[in-house]
Structure formats: structure tokens, C-alpha cells
Design a protein around this motif. Sequence first.
Motif, PDB file in Angstrom:
ATOM      1  N   MET A 110       0.826  -1.214   0.000  1.00  0.00           N
ATOM      2  CA  MET A 110       0.000   0.000   0.000  1.00  0.00           C
ATOM      3  C   MET A 110       0.860   1.264   0.000  1.00  0.00           C
ATOM      4  N   ILE A 111       1.803   1.342   0.980  1.00  0.00           N
ATOM      5  CA  ILE A 111       2.720   2.486   1.052  1.00  0.00           C
ATOM      6  C   ILE A 111       4.149   1.948   1.107  1.00  0.00           C
ATOM      7  N   GLU A 112       4.991   2.517   0.267  1.00  0.00           N
ATOM      8  CA  GLU A 112       6.389   2.087   0.242  1.00  0.00           C
ATOM      9  C   GLU A 112       7.285   3.320   0.207  1.00  0.00           C
ATOM     10  N   LEU A 113       8.083   3.474   1.255  1.00  0.00           N
ATOM     11  CA  LEU A 113       9.037   4.577   1.341  1.00  0.00           C
ATOM     12  C   LEU A 113      10.444   4.013   1.198  1.00  0.00           C
ATOM     13  N   THR A 114      11.228   4.643   0.341  1.00  0.00           N
ATOM     14  CA  THR A 114      12.581   4.153   0.086  1.00  0.00           C
ATOM     15  C   THR A 114      13.575   5.301   0.138  1.00  0.00           C
ATOM     16  N   GLY A 115      14.528   5.222   1.057  1.00  0.00           N
ATOM     17  CA  GLY A 115      15.630   6.190   1.120  1.00  0.00           C
ATOM     18  C   GLY A 115      15.197   7.620   1.349  1.00  0.00           C
ATOM     19  N   ILE A 116      14.183   7.837   2.184  1.00  0.00           N
ATOM     20  CA  ILE A 116      13.631   9.183   2.381  1.00  0.00           C
ATOM     21  C   ILE A 116      14.538  10.023   3.284  1.00  0.00           C
ATOM     22  N   THR A 117      14.974  11.154   2.741  1.00  0.00           N
ATOM     23  CA  THR A 117      15.722  12.123   3.546  1.00  0.00           C
ATOM     24  C   THR A 117      15.029  13.478   3.465  1.00  0.00           C
ATOM     25  N   LYS A 118      15.195  14.278   4.529  1.00  0.00           N
ATOM     26  CA  LYS A 118      14.616  15.618   4.551  1.00  0.00           C
ATOM     27  C   LYS A 118      15.401  16.489   5.517  1.00  0.00           C
ATOM     28  N   SER A 119      15.773  17.680   5.029  1.00  0.00           N
ATOM     29  CA  SER A 119      16.472  18.655   5.870  1.00  0.00           C
ATOM     30  C   SER A 119      15.727  19.976   5.848  1.00  0.00           C
ATOM     31  N   PHE A 120      15.840  20.700   6.949  1.00  0.00           N
ATOM     32  CA  PHE A 120      15.357  22.081   7.032  1.00  0.00           C
ATOM     33  C   PHE A 120      16.563  22.938   7.371  1.00  0.00           C
ATOM     34  N   ASP A 121      16.987  23.735   6.401  1.00  0.00           N
ATOM     35  CA  ASP A 121      18.247  24.479   6.509  1.00  0.00           C
ATOM     36  C   ASP A 121      19.385  23.484   6.766  1.00  0.00           C
ATOM     37  N   THR A 122      20.095  23.620   7.859  1.00  0.00           N
ATOM     38  CA  THR A 122      21.229  22.724   8.123  1.00  0.00           C
ATOM     39  C   THR A 122      20.839  21.522   8.982  1.00  0.00           C
ATOM     40  N   LEU A 123      19.571  21.462   9.396  1.00  0.00           N
ATOM     41  CA  LEU A 123      19.139  20.367  10.265  1.00  0.00           C
ATOM     42  C   LEU A 123      18.551  19.223   9.438  1.00  0.00           C
ATOM     43  N   GLN A 124      19.197  18.069   9.491  1.00  0.00           N
ATOM     44  CA  GLN A 124      18.673  16.897   8.790  1.00  0.00           C
ATOM     45  C   GLN A 124      17.698  16.175   9.713  1.00  0.00           C
ATOM     46  N   VAL A 125      16.418  16.171   9.309  1.00  0.00           N
ATOM     47  CA  VAL A 125      15.355  15.617  10.146  1.00  0.00           C
ATOM     48  C   VAL A 125      15.148  14.133   9.851  1.00  0.00           C
ATOM     49  N   LEU A 126      15.189  13.758   8.589  1.00  0.00           N
ATOM     50  CA  LEU A 126      15.072  12.353   8.183  1.00  0.00           C
ATOM     51  C   LEU A 126      16.360  11.943   7.481  1.00  0.00           C
ATOM     52  N   LYS A 127      16.897  10.781   7.873  1.00  0.00           N
ATOM     53  CA  LYS A 127      18.253  10.417   7.456  1.00  0.00           C
ATOM     54  C   LYS A 127      18.319   9.138   6.643  1.00  0.00           C
ATOM     55  N   GLY A 128      17.228   8.841   5.931  1.00  0.00           N
ATOM     56  CA  GLY A 128      17.219   7.632   5.103  1.00  0.00           C
ATOM     57  C   GLY A 128      16.224   6.626   5.642  1.00  0.00           C
ATOM     58  N   ILE A 129      14.937   6.876   5.371  1.00  0.00           N
ATOM     59  CA  ILE A 129      13.864   6.043   5.909  1.00  0.00           C
ATOM     60  C   ILE A 129      13.388   5.052   4.857  1.00  0.00           C
ATOM     61  N   ASP A 130      13.377   3.786   5.225  1.00  0.00           N
ATOM     62  CA  ASP A 130      12.786   2.714   4.405  1.00  0.00           C
ATOM     63  C   ASP A 130      11.648   2.106   5.222  1.00  0.00           C
ATOM     64  N   LEU A 131      10.448   2.094   4.634  1.00  0.00           N
ATOM     65  CA  LEU A 131       9.287   1.591   5.372  1.00  0.00           C
ATOM     66  C   LEU A 131       8.226   1.120   4.392  1.00  0.00           C
ATOM     67  N   THR A 132       7.684  -0.071   4.654  1.00  0.00           N
ATOM     68  CA  THR A 132       6.591  -0.604   3.844  1.00  0.00           C
ATOM     69  C   THR A 132       5.397  -0.873   4.755  1.00  0.00           C
ATOM     70  N   ILE A 133       4.225  -0.423   4.319  1.00  0.00           N
ATOM     71  CA  ILE A 133       2.991  -0.593   5.091  1.00  0.00           C
ATOM     72  C   ILE A 133       1.988  -1.319   4.215  1.00  0.00           C
ATOM     73  N   ASP A 134       1.426  -2.397   4.726  1.00  0.00           N
ATOM     74  CA  ASP A 134       0.510  -3.226   3.945  1.00  0.00           C
ATOM     75  C   ASP A 134      -0.912  -2.682   3.974  1.00  0.00           C
ATOM     76  N   LYS A 135      -1.686  -3.068   2.983  1.00  0.00           N
ATOM     77  CA  LYS A 135      -3.099  -2.675   2.921  1.00  0.00           C
ATOM     78  C   LYS A 135      -3.847  -3.226   4.140  1.00  0.00           C
ATOM     79  N   GLY A 136      -4.659  -2.379   4.766  1.00  0.00           N
ATOM     80  CA  GLY A 136      -5.453  -2.801   5.908  1.00  0.00           C
ATOM     81  C   GLY A 136      -4.688  -2.875   7.215  1.00  0.00           C
ATOM     82  N   GLU A 137      -3.432  -2.467   7.207  1.00  0.00           N
ATOM     83  CA  GLU A 137      -2.620  -2.504   8.422  1.00  0.00           C
ATOM     84  C   GLU A 137      -2.857  -1.232   9.245  1.00  0.00           C
TER      85      GLU A 137
END
Length: 217
Positions: free
Chosen positions: A1-28
Amino acid sequence: MIELTGITKSFDTLQVLKGIDLTIDKGEVISIVGPSGAGKTTLLQIMGTLDKPDAGKVKIKGIDVSRMGEKELSAFRNKHIGFVFQFHQLLPEFTALENVMIPAFIAGVSTKEATSRATEILRFLGLENRSTHKPNELSGGEKQRVAVARALINNPSVILADEPSGSLDTQNKGELHQLFFDLRNQFGQTFVIVTHDESLAGLTDRTVHMVDGLIKN
């Protein structure tokens, strides 16, 4: 249902997400927990297409939403994703029924159909007698159930909830938590819930722990 691969996110110099891998199944029904500043809400916003990652892919129902333009993304979000926030975010000038109908109007649904759908959902949530009341005439628990109804109106594939019971008392918390599972069983939605509430996290099918922008196994 949802698949996240290698997600990174920074705000200015602050890195908030550092490489997120996550899979969520339907109905979970999953909970995302962790200390303040761990990146939970940022991850939820990226999952809900409200924000874009700096790098990585977001797939929902097999569709890479990272590649969509704003107009296409807005239409996809309206159809496939429902949101429940901590402080319900209801519009004070509208009744409960009207608040629930708004996403349906955005999707181009007729007034007749939107009214019918919203009335049915409010009835399912035990709010049929409160449909003509405005938010300031509703209790905290009722407001949050109206917010849940609004999230459900377009029959989305996934419901994303950010601290949904954070402003509720113990009884209303318990009722809201049970409601998520009743809805999953009734309508088959996938629920992703960011929470500090250990009792809710303990009920979910799976708990994802985040620390310093990473998922802790």
C-alpha cells in the motif's frame, strides 16, 4: 500500500530524516512512536504528500507520487488520503455535516451525493443527532469524530493521523482508538498513526520506533 525508500529531509542545516525505508501493507494499522524531534510528523507529512522529500521515493498503491506535479498530487491526495490532526481543524463557521462534506466538494461530488455520504458516515460514528451543530457546540470527542468522518468522506485508501487523541480525555481517547479498528474492519482502510500514547501504540498491528531521523529496529 505504502512504500518509502531512502527518504531524507532537511530544514536548513538540520537533517530531520536520514534515510527512511518503510513498507505498510493494505489494511494494516501501524503506530509511529518516538521522542519529540525524532522526525515522526515530517515523515507523516511526506507520506501524505503534504511535503516532498529531498531524496528517496514515496509509492502509494504502486504509484510513485514523488514524480507528480502539484495539481496532480492535490487530486491524488484528495482521492486516496485522509488526514486526522490533533486539534481536529474543523472550520468554525460550518456545521458538522458541512465540515465532513468539504473534501467531497473538492473532489467534484454533487451536493446530493456528498450529503448522503456524510450523513451515512456521521450515523456510523454515532453523530447523526449532531450533524447540524457547529464545532463550538460539540465536545472534544465529538469534534474529533467529525474530523475522522471528514477524513473518510472520499473513501480514501489510507488514513494518516497525527497525535489524534492528544487533546482528549481518557474516555474519549479509548473510544477514538477503538474507532480506528472498527473502521479498518468495516471499510478496510490502512491507518498510520503518529502518537505518544503508549496505550494506542500497544493496540496497533505494528509499532515503528523513530529516533533521530531513523527507524530503530
